[in-house]
Design a protein around this motif. Sequence first.
Motif, mmCIF file in Angstrom:
data_model
loop_
_atom_site.group_PDB
_atom_site.id
_atom_site.type_symbol
_atom_site.label_atom_id
_atom_site.label_comp_id
_atom_site.label_asym_id
_atom_site.label_seq_id
_atom_site.Cartn_x
_atom_site.Cartn_y
_atom_site.Cartn_z
ATOM 1 N N THR A 1 45.364 40.717 40.893
ATOM 2 C CA THR A 1 44.335 39.790 41.377
ATOM 3 C C THR A 1 44.180 39.834 42.891
ATOM 4 N N GLU A 2 45.159 40.398 43.607
ATOM 5 C CA GLU A 2 45.000 40.576 45.055
ATOM 6 C C GLU A 2 44.062 41.743 45.345
ATOM 7 N N ALA A 3 44.201 42.810 44.581
ATOM 8 C CA ALA A 3 43.346 43.986 44.764
ATOM 9 C C ALA A 3 41.923 43.724 44.278
ATOM 10 N N PHE A 4 41.787 42.827 43.292
ATOM 11 C CA PHE A 4 40.472 42.517 42.715
ATOM 12 C C PHE A 4 40.273 40.997 42.694
ATOM 13 N N PRO A 5 40.045 40.396 43.875
ATOM 14 C CA PRO A 5 39.929 38.936 43.954
ATOM 15 C C PRO A 5 38.761 38.359 43.157
ATOM 16 N N GLU A 6 37.742 39.181 42.884
ATOM 17 C CA GLU A 6 36.606 38.694 42.100
ATOM 18 C C GLU A 6 36.998 38.353 40.656
ATOM 19 N N ALA A 7 38.175 38.803 40.225
ATOM 20 C CA ALA A 7 38.644 38.497 38.872
ATOM 21 C C ALA A 7 38.840 36.999 38.682
ATOM 22 N N GLY A 8 39.224 36.295 39.753
ATOM 23 C CA GLY A 8 39.451 34.853 39.662
ATOM 24 C C GLY A 8 38.242 34.102 39.151
ATOM 25 N N GLY A 9 37.087 34.362 39.725
ATOM 26 C CA GLY A 9 35.866 33.694 39.308
ATOM 27 C C GLY A 9 35.338 34.218 37.985
ATOM 28 N N ARG A 10 35.391 35.518 37.812
ATOM 29 C CA ARG A 10 34.845 36.136 36.594
ATOM 30 C C ARG A 10 35.576 35.681 35.334
ATOM 31 N N TYR A 11 36.905 35.543 35.427
ATOM 32 C CA TYR A 11 37.705 35.204 34.247
ATOM 33 C C TYR A 11 38.245 33.770 34.269
ATOM 34 N N GLY A 12 37.807 32.965 35.232
ATOM 35 C CA GLY A 12 38.231 31.570 35.280
ATOM 36 C C GLY A 12 39.732 31.412 35.452
ATOM 37 N N ILE A 13 40.303 32.219 36.326
ATOM 38 C CA ILE A 13 41.751 32.198 36.538
ATOM 39 C C ILE A 13 42.123 30.998 37.395
ATOM 40 N N ARG A 14 42.974 30.144 36.858
ATOM 41 C CA ARG A 14 43.441 28.959 37.582
ATOM 42 C C ARG A 14 44.919 29.046 37.932
#
Length: 144
Positions: free
Chosen positions: A95-108
């Motif tokens: 998730t550091e290399a691909f920070p957009e994953a947080g929003g796309r997958y609802g990572i909390r």
Amino acid sequence: MGIKLTCLACGQGNRVPRERLNAGHKCGTCGAPLVEDKPVDISIDILKKAQRIDELPLIVDFWASWCGPCRMMAPEFSKAAQALKGHARFAKLDTEAFPEAGGRYGIRGIPLLIAFRGGREMGRRTGAISSRDITDWVTAGAGA
């Protein structure tokens, strides 16, 4: 016919006979193994494609190198990948290399496991868990 799998190295779609998933099939484009007994590091672009077309469950560990629980769970995730080879594929997304994953997958929170198959999210688990808990979760319906 065959089961559709995305090569987790190059993103190319492949078909593999279901009864031969453990036979060591390789990608027709790049030659990478299609079904491994260990987690594979993937990019968000590969994940987007794989989650859409893969017919074998894809279990993704969203993690970060600074996360202690993520580092603790890594060997457990690898053990689960060995136990479920041919029934599910395992991948890791940093998730550091691909920070957009947080929003796309609802990572909390991380570590976060999400099971995908055939364009759908089949389930998710947050927090560090044992290989036994991972395999039980996947076989109970989150994936396999």
